[in-house]
Design an enzyme around this catalytic site. Structure first.
Site, mmCIF file in Angstrom:
data_model
loop_
_atom_site.group_PDB
_atom_site.id
_atom_site.type_symbol
_atom_site.label_atom_id
_atom_site.label_comp_id
_atom_site.label_asym_id
_atom_site.label_seq_id
_atom_site.Cartn_x
_atom_site.Cartn_y
_atom_site.Cartn_z
ATOM 1 C CG HIS A 66 0.331 -2.542 -3.935
ATOM 2 N ND1 HIS A 66 0.672 -2.091 -2.678
ATOM 3 C CD2 HIS A 66 0.321 -1.428 -4.719
ATOM 4 C CE1 HIS A 66 0.830 -0.788 -2.695
ATOM 5 N NE2 HIS A 66 0.637 -0.347 -3.923
ATOM 6 C CG ASP B 12 -1.775 1.474 -6.577
ATOM 7 O OD1 ASP B 12 -2.120 0.296 -6.822
ATOM 8 O OD2 ASP B 12 -1.574 1.893 -5.425
ATOM 9 C CD GLU B 13 1.573 3.284 -4.031
ATOM 10 O OE1 GLU B 13 1.778 4.331 -3.399
ATOM 11 O OE2 GLU B 13 1.183 2.224 -3.497
ATOM 12 C CE1 TYR B 14 5.775 -4.075 -11.674
ATOM 13 C CE2 TYR B 14 6.261 -2.819 -13.671
ATOM 14 C CZ TYR B 14 6.356 -3.995 -12.930
ATOM 15 O OH TYR B 14 7.032 -5.083 -13.443
#
Length: 524
Positions: free
Chosen positions: A265, A322-324
């Protein structure tokens, strides 16, 4: 205790019933006949006194935990009424409620007058607890700390707004959970300073104490920066505006919880620093992901964390995590050989990309910890395949069980972690309703959710309740133009009230959902 009314509550007798105080009979029956037969003079008629029914519990959101009923007229603001304090630390709370109720602020006073509202510090226990006594035409609000006294003034404000009068008796109140929040995605949608300030006032009035600001993402970076001005989006908040927001929040006992999400992100940062973009073995860019094998990546994020620690003086911080996207491919080591090599250098021959990613999270935690902050990270940043563990003082912001690698909440609780509940099944308001999200109305939250329902619809065992610090409703702006600011404010109004009711008291509410909505409309 589920929104209980403690004490004797008697209904059916209206205010304004007159009663004799003489203690004799009513003049009917055989006694009256005897008096008439003897032709004795009737005794003087005593002056009538007002008789009041037992009071009813206040109607507030969230509902007060305990009310001891009493007989009396209650209290309402009138001409000549004052707000006085017993401690100068309560001046802000006193001036605020005085202005809201149209009373004079009298400052520090030791005398007592009918019509007064007195705020004082005293007692021990939960710093957010308070006692409010309505008696003898006065209101006394006392708590161990200014936060509790502030919440007492919110109860008083709602009583007056909803019914005109604060009922006679004693309220003893405190929240079940110490953290009650709203998380706002201002990265994807640039909410105005005025709109955010309006939400802070709304949150304070219903006893929230956190506002999370997610201000950096792939789409934009929304707060002015002096260390890296090149990353800031055109439509952003200045530091002066943020300071004003932070100040208003502090006056309402609301902590701002900032978030610079990493190592995923970070698209807005990478757009200004394309050399830091993570690329796979074929040279293809990975969206939003920074290359954590490069020391320059850590430096730019640490620069920002250090800079904004001065802007946000509260004690809480969200590290993201999160969400790497490097971790969602079947073989991260083969797809990202530079990350695999860096992992082996850092952790030995067995080091993998998950280890390197966890090491990144711990490194950013070191930076934030130096500013005396308590840290949290999204649950899918606590990686299943890593032999390196996140620092023990990083709390879990649990939002979903749908992400790759996400584990059940009990896994974190068994490990002794403290958890915040952001359950995306109930508490996510996602603009545009992508990925099967539906705008919550508040009814499901009110009727089904409790802080122990962390993932899906099932509660974790009661033995872990003490590790659940609270929860947060969240507004995510995946499709920022799907709703206007006004539509968002209207859409989250009832869900916010339902959420705080269950964070203040997770038991079964006394009011039905239609009654709760009606009360919310009456209170404004």
């Amino acid at each position: 205790m589920a929104a209980a009314v403690v004490g004797t509550v008697v209904t059916g007798v209206g205010v304004g019933v007159w009663a004799s105080s003489g203690g004799g009979g009513s003049g009917r029956g055989s006694d009256a006949g005897a008096v008439g037969a003897s032709r004795q003079a009737d005794p003087p008629t005593p002056s009538p006194t007002r008789s009041y029914p037992m009071s009813k519990a206040p109607q507030t959101i969230p509902a007060v935990r305990e009310h001891t009923a009493a007989r009396g007229p209650g209290w309402k603001p009138g001409d000549g009424g004052r707000v006085v304090v017993t401690d100068p630390a309560l001046a802000d709370e006193g001036k605020l409620i005085a202005g809201e109720l149209g009373l004079a602020y009298g400052g520090e006073k030791t005398d007592s007058r009918a019509g007064d509202v007195r705020l004082g510090l005293g007692g021990s226990g939960n710093p957010e607890s308070y006692t409010m006594t309505v008696r003898d035409g006065r209101v006394d609000i006392q708590g161990p700390a200014d936060a509790g006294v502030f919440y007492g003034t919110r109860t008083l404000k709602q009583e007056v707004r909803g019914g005109g009068t604060a009922p006679e008796g004693v309220v003893r109140d405190e929240p079940a959970k110490p953290s009650r929040g709203l998380m706002l995605d201002i990265a994807r949608k640039p909410f105005s300073e005025t709109w955010i300030e309006d939400r802070i006032r709304e949150l304070g009035d219903v006893k929230y104490n956190e506002l999370g600001l997610h201000f950096s993402d792939d789409q934009a970076f929304r707060i002015q920066s002096t260390t890296h001005p090149e990353i800031v989006s055109k439509d952003h908040l200045t530091k002066a505006q943020v300071k004003k927001i932070v100040g208003l929040a502090a006056a309402r006992h609301i902590a701002i919880v900032p978030e610079i999400d990493s190592p995923g992100h970070l698209g807005a940062v990478i757009a200004a620093h394309p050399d830091l973009q993570l690329r796979n073995v074929n040279g293809k860019a990975t969206r939003g992901a920074i290359d954590i094998s490069k020391p320059e990546s850590a430096k730019i994020v640490d620069d920002l964390l250090d800079e904004y620690a001065d802007l946000f003086p509260g004690d809480k911080w969200n590290l993201g995590g999160d969400e790497y996207q490097a971790l969602v491919v079947p073989d991260p080591e083969a797809s990202y050989p530079q990350l695999a090599a860096a992992a082996r250098d850092a952790y030995g021959a067995g080091g993998n990309v998950a280890d390197l990613t966890t090491g990144w999270l711990n490194g950013r935690a070191d930076t934030v910890r130096a500013h005396d902050r308590t840290m949290r990270a999204w649950n899918d940043g606590f990686l299943r395949d890593s032999t390196i563990q996140p620092a023990k003082d990083i709390q879990v912001a649990y939002w979903t069980g749908k992400e790759i690698g996400a584990r059940p909440p009990v896994d974190y609780l068994k490990a002794g972690r403290e958890v915040y509940n952001y359950n995306d099944e109930y508490l996510y308001y996602v603009l545009g309703e992508p990925n099967a999200f539906v705008y919550p109305t508040g009814q499901r939250i009110y009727q089904q959710w409790t802080p122990r329902v962390i993932r899906g619809t099932s509660a974790v065992p009661a033995q872990y309740d003490g590790q659940i610090l609270g929860g947060s409703f969240a507004v995510w702006c995946d499709f920022p133009n799907a709703q206007t600011e006004s539509q968002v404010a209207s859409g989250i109004r009832m869900p916010l009230r339902a959420t705080v009711q269950k964070l203040w008291d997770p038991g079964q509410p006394a009011l039905s959902w239609p009654q709760f909505k009606q009360l919310a409309n009456r209170l404004g």
